[in-house]
Design an enzyme around this catalytic site. Structure first.
Site, PDB file in Angstrom:
ATOM      1  CB  CYS A   1       0.262   1.116  -4.097  1.00  0.00           C
ATOM      2  SG  CYS A   1       0.574  -0.253  -5.200  1.00  0.00           S
TER       3      CYS A   1
ATOM      4  CB  CYS B   1       2.596  -1.894  -7.656  1.00  0.00           C
ATOM      5  SG  CYS B   1       1.852  -1.394  -6.101  1.00  0.00           S
TER       6      CYS B   1
ATOM      7  CB  CYS C   1      -0.999  -0.014   1.153  1.00  0.00           C
ATOM      8  SG  CYS C   1      -0.311   0.112   2.800  1.00  0.00           S
TER       9      CYS C   1
END
Length: 142
Positions: free
Chosen positions: A87, A91, A13
């Site tokens: 996120c 990522c 996150c």
């Protein structure tokens, strides 16, 4: 590529201070060592959310010594399953990895009463993930 036969899961996150910390703690606890667990954040906070620590303590899981960690490409490469929690595009993506995006309320700035339902939803998702990985969740004591 992992050198162990255990599946590995990375929870990501933004701040690695709430959702991903709770998910990693549940997976480590309920997985009984059968799963390699990582968590990280794209912009880690200074500390784990105190409400998340308190909510997990109610479950008998101590997060007080955990610290938010920065997301690295290596952590993603070393994981079989990458679970993202808000996120976004931070990522890194690698072909052949299993990705899941868990849409969960952010516990940041919330009190424990607001964090408990998030915690409980995370537990349910972790239990499902364990079954999907072929790992029987360890039952908690009384």
């Amino acid at each position: 590529m992992s050198t162990t036969s255990r599946p590995s899961v990375l929870f990501v996150c933004v701040h690695n201070a709430g959702r991903s910390q709770m998910a990693a703690a549940y997976l480590a606890h309920l997985g009984g060592g059968a799963v390699e667990v990582r968590s990280a954040g794209s912009a880690p906070a200074d500390q784990v959310n105190p409400a998340a620590v308190a909510a997990m303590a109610e479950e008998g899981i101590d997060l007080s010594a955990e610290v938010p960690k920065v997301l690295t490409t290596q952590a993603v490469q070393d994981s079989d399953v990458v679970v993202t929690m808000g996120c976004g595009d931070a990522c890194p993506y690698f072909p052949g990895k299993r990705y899941e995006d868990w849409v969960l309320d952010d516990p940041a700035g919330q009190g424990i009463d607001a964090v408990r339902p998030i915690r409980d939803e995370i537990r349910g998702r972790v239990e499902t993930l364990l079954r999907e990985l072929g790992v029987r969740p360890v039952t908690q004591g009384p």
